[in-house]
Design an enzyme around this catalytic site. Structure first.
Site, PDB file in Angstrom:
ATOM      1  N   CYS A   1       0.817  -1.230   0.000  1.00 44.90           N
ATOM      2  CA  CYS A   1       0.000   0.000   0.000  1.00 44.90           C
ATOM      3  C   CYS A   1       0.845   1.274   0.000  1.00 44.90           C
ATOM      4  O   CYS A   1       0.390   2.325  -0.426  1.00 44.90           O
ATOM      5  CB  CYS A   1      -0.937   0.007   1.203  1.00 44.90           C
ATOM      6  SG  CYS A   1      -2.008  -1.419   1.225  1.00 44.90           S
TER       7      CYS A   1
ATOM      8  N   HIS B   1      -3.921   6.926   1.098  1.00 45.19           N
ATOM      9  CA  HIS B   1      -4.130   5.605   0.491  1.00 45.19           C
ATOM     10  C   HIS B   1      -5.527   5.142   0.894  1.00 45.19           C
ATOM     11  O   HIS B   1      -5.918   5.249   2.057  1.00 45.19           O
ATOM     12  CB  HIS B   1      -3.064   4.630   0.992  1.00 45.19           C
ATOM     13  CG  HIS B   1      -3.485   3.199   0.865  1.00 45.19           C
ATOM     14  ND1 HIS B   1      -3.867   2.653  -0.344  1.00 45.19           N
ATOM     15  CD2 HIS B   1      -3.634   2.214   1.789  1.00 45.19           C
ATOM     16  CE1 HIS B   1      -4.206   1.388  -0.147  1.00 45.19           C
ATOM     17  NE2 HIS B   1      -4.090   1.103   1.132  1.00 45.19           N
TER      18      HIS B   1
ATOM     19  N   ASN C   1     -10.179  -1.005  -2.137  1.00 44.98           N
ATOM     20  CA  ASN C   1      -8.765  -0.776  -1.824  1.00 44.98           C
ATOM     21  C   ASN C   1      -7.928  -1.350  -2.971  1.00 44.98           C
ATOM     22  O   ASN C   1      -7.908  -2.565  -3.176  1.00 44.98           O
ATOM     23  CB  ASN C   1      -8.449  -1.461  -0.487  1.00 44.98           C
ATOM     24  CG  ASN C   1      -7.008  -1.287  -0.041  1.00 44.98           C
ATOM     25  OD1 ASN C   1      -6.128  -0.993  -0.844  1.00 44.98           O
ATOM     26  ND2 ASN C   1      -6.769  -1.498   1.243  1.00 44.98           N
TER      27      ASN C   1
HETATM   28  O1  UT7 Z   1      -4.593  -1.243   2.739  1.00 44.55           O
HETATM   29  C1  UT7 Z   1      -3.685  -1.784   3.652  1.00 44.55           C
HETATM   30  C2  UT7 Z   1      -4.077  -1.528   5.037  1.00 44.55           C
HETATM   31  N1  UT7 Z   1      -5.345  -2.118   5.316  1.00 44.55           N
HETATM   32  C3  UT7 Z   1      -6.117  -1.570   6.212  1.00 44.55           C
HETATM   33  O2  UT7 Z   1      -5.774  -0.550   6.751  1.00 44.55           O
HETATM   34  C4  UT7 Z   1      -7.390  -2.282   6.588  1.00 44.55           C
HETATM   35  C5  UT7 Z   1      -7.576  -2.214   8.081  1.00 44.55           C
HETATM   36  N2  UT7 Z   1      -8.689  -2.975   8.606  1.00 44.55           N
HETATM   37  C6  UT7 Z   1      -9.977  -2.782   8.247  1.00 44.55           C
HETATM   38  O3  UT7 Z   1     -10.263  -2.026   7.362  1.00 44.55           O
HETATM   39  C7  UT7 Z   1     -11.043  -3.462   9.052  1.00 44.55           C
HETATM   40  O4  UT7 Z   1     -10.449  -4.100  10.152  1.00 44.55           O
HETATM   41  C8  UT7 Z   1     -11.865  -4.499   8.231  1.00 44.55           C
HETATM   42  C9  UT7 Z   1     -12.772  -3.785   7.244  1.00 44.55           C
HETATM   43  C10 UT7 Z   1     -10.946  -5.469   7.519  1.00 44.55           C
HETATM   44  C11 UT7 Z   1     -12.757  -5.316   9.169  1.00 44.55           C
HETATM   45  O5  UT7 Z   1     -13.608  -4.443   9.875  1.00 44.55           O
HETATM   46  P1  UT7 Z   1     -13.722  -4.561  11.454  1.00 44.55           P
HETATM   47  O6  UT7 Z   1     -14.683  -3.546  11.872  1.00 44.55           O
HETATM   48  O7  UT7 Z   1     -12.338  -4.468  12.031  1.00 44.55           O
HETATM   49  O8  UT7 Z   1     -14.348  -5.990  11.637  1.00 44.55           O
HETATM   50  P2  UT7 Z   1     -13.779  -7.253  12.459  1.00 44.55           P
HETATM   51  O9  UT7 Z   1     -12.638  -7.865  11.724  1.00 44.55           O
HETATM   52  O10 UT7 Z   1     -13.582  -6.858  13.888  1.00 44.55           O
HETATM   53  O11 UT7 Z   1     -15.014  -8.248  12.390  1.00 44.55           O
HETATM   54  C12 UT7 Z   1     -16.242  -7.950  13.056  1.00 44.55           C
HETATM   55  C13 UT7 Z   1     -17.230  -9.057  12.732  1.00 44.55           C
HETATM   56  C14 UT7 Z   1     -16.668 -10.457  12.982  1.00 44.55           C
HETATM   57  O12 UT7 Z   1     -17.727 -11.256  13.455  1.00 44.55           O
HETATM   58  P3  UT7 Z   1     -17.891 -11.550  15.034  1.00 44.55           P
HETATM   59  O13 UT7 Z   1     -16.623 -12.244  15.415  1.00 44.55           O
HETATM   60  O14 UT7 Z   1     -18.028 -10.211  15.680  1.00 44.55           O
HETATM   61  O15 UT7 Z   1     -19.100 -12.396  15.085  1.00 44.55           O
HETATM   62  C15 UT7 Z   1     -16.276 -10.937  11.591  1.00 44.55           C
HETATM   63  O16 UT7 Z   1     -16.334 -12.343  11.474  1.00 44.55           O
HETATM   64  O17 UT7 Z   1     -17.588  -9.003  11.341  1.00 44.55           O
HETATM   65  C16 UT7 Z   1     -17.366 -10.310  10.759  1.00 44.55           C
HETATM   66  N3  UT7 Z   1     -16.953 -10.087   9.359  1.00 44.55           N
HETATM   67  C17 UT7 Z   1     -17.851  -9.962   8.379  1.00 44.55           C
HETATM   68  N4  UT7 Z   1     -19.189 -10.004   8.356  1.00 44.55           N
HETATM   69  C18 UT7 Z   1     -19.789  -9.841   7.175  1.00 44.55           C
HETATM   70  C19 UT7 Z   1     -15.707  -9.965   8.852  1.00 44.55           C
HETATM   71  N5  UT7 Z   1     -15.777  -9.759   7.536  1.00 44.55           N
HETATM   72  C20 UT7 Z   1     -17.089  -9.751   7.206  1.00 44.55           C
HETATM   73  C21 UT7 Z   1     -17.786  -9.575   6.000  1.00 44.55           C
HETATM   74  N6  UT7 Z   1     -19.145  -9.627   6.026  1.00 44.55           N
HETATM   75  N7  UT7 Z   1     -17.169  -9.359   4.832  1.00 44.55           N
END
Ligand code: UT7
Length: 309
Positions: free
Chosen positions: A89, A236, A266
């Site tokens: 990135c 980014h 992204n």
């Molecule tokens: O570009 C390089 C750098 N990248 C970044 O900076 C990305 C940084 N991270 C993020 O953008 C976020 O962490 C994500 C968008 C990847 C994830 O969002 P989050 O708010 O951190 O969600 P999470 O990983 O804490 O997951 C929350 C819940 C989980 O379920 P439980 O355990 O709470 O029941 C996941 O299993 O959401 C679930 N989940 C989804 N649900 C529906 C994870 N992915 C999905 C999905 N659809 N696609």
């Protein structure tokens, strides 16, 4: 996969993204070449005026060689150097920094810098992979860096950082030397996810919001500027929530920050040149504007650039 539009929009801000049609010949090198042709034309130059190529990508056409040489061939430029940048990135800003040094030392006059990614083919499109696979899009962008006699214009400074202890928090482990194809085939494990990108989302998110702010402040301080003097911040496009958090922390108005993750997802090394190009075409970057680029991603690596347009 088990996901919803609501989840994706709320957590990432992404409404649309572009994926390559596998029926076409599109690859990072060919998309990068299309972007490069536009950039060269917009700069009022011909491919033969380019004397060095820098190509940033985490999704090269081949394991080796990198796509820089393919662009050289596709543009029909004879025997100039081509460098491939592997900083994910942050790759575009790392490439910008390298190109800037070559221009400032007088080694090259016109450098083509490309960011191009083909993510869609390599994502794990299942519920198991949904945390990563809903985010990434395909795309390419390019700029031409040229030497100028105007001392107060151009790239004022670039700032590059890395923290390798977090390398595995956002990574694709194999196939690579660490986990070669032979091993993957021999194990033949249906639960093997090593050849899909992995991201510890929350962990990456927390580091991103801190590092974005730090590296933007570093660039401002180096040049004696305050956040309110930024005419356009192009972060980014990792996650709209990250950009909005950084905007709030810097006290910037909406018109001072450009986001297009809503339309493209992204696109890693391509996100900044695509956003830069759109912001410019929309007339949001004007002569003499103070433009700040900032990135964070796998490595971890993070970087910024301050530009007087
Ligand atoms: O570009 C390089 C750098 N990248 C970044 O900076 C990305 C940084 N991270 C993020 O953008 C976020 O962490 C994500 C968008 C990847 C994830 O969002 P989050 O708010 O951190 O969600 P999470 O990983 O804490 O997951 C929350 C819940 C989980 O379920 P439980 O355990 O709470 O029941 C996941 O299993 O959401 C679930 N989940 C989804 N649900 C529906 C994870 N992915 C999905 C999905 N659809 N696609």
């Amino acid at each position: 996969m088990d996901t919803t539009d609501e989840w994706i929009v709320e957590r990432t801000g992404i409404k649309e993204r572009r994926w390559i049609d596998p029926a076409t010949d599109d690859m990072p090198s060919t998309m990068g070449t299309k972007a490069a042709k536009k950039a060269i034309e917009n700069a009022g130059l011909k491919p033969s005026d380019i004397d060095f190529i820098i190509f940033a990508t985490l999704s090269p056409d081949y394991y080796f060689p990198g796509p820089g040489v393919q662009v050289q061939d596709l543009l029909g430029i004879p025997e100039i150097g081509a460098l491939d940048v592997r900083n994910q990135c942050s790759g575009f800003i790392y490439g910008l920094s390298v190109g800037d040094q070559f221009i400032k030392t007088g080694m090259y006059k016109n450098i083509l810098l490309i960011g191009s990614e083909y993510h869609s083919g390599g994502l794990e499109k299942s519920t198991r992979g949904r945390g990563v696979s809903v985010i990434f899009g395909d795309g390419a962008g390019a700029v031409v860096l040229s030497r100028s006699e105007k001392k107060d214009k151009g790239i004022l400074s670039t700032h590059l950082h890395a923290e390798g202890k977090h390398a595995k928090e956002l990574a694709l482990i194999g196939p690579a030397t660490n986990r070669w194809v032979d091993t993957i085939m021999k194990e033949n494990d249906p639960n093997d996810t090593s050849y899909y990108p992995y991201m510890n989302g929350n962990f990456v998110f927390k580091h991103a919001v801190t590092r974005f702010q730090e590296v933007i402040f570093e660039a401002l301080k180096e040049n004696g500027h305050q956040p309110n003097e930024i005419d356009m911040l192009i972060p980014h496009q990792a996650n709209l929530r990250i950009s909005q958090f950084v905007q709030k922390k810097l006290g910037l108005e909406d018109h001072q920050v450009y986001n297009n993750i809503m339309r493209y997802g992204n696109t890693t090394a391509a996100s900044i040149p695509i956003a830069l190009s759109e912001a410019h075409l929309e007339g949001k970057i004007k002569d003499n504007h103070l433009v700040c680029l900032a990135a964070f991603g796998s490595g971890f690596t993070w970087a910024s650039a301050l530009i007087r347009w």
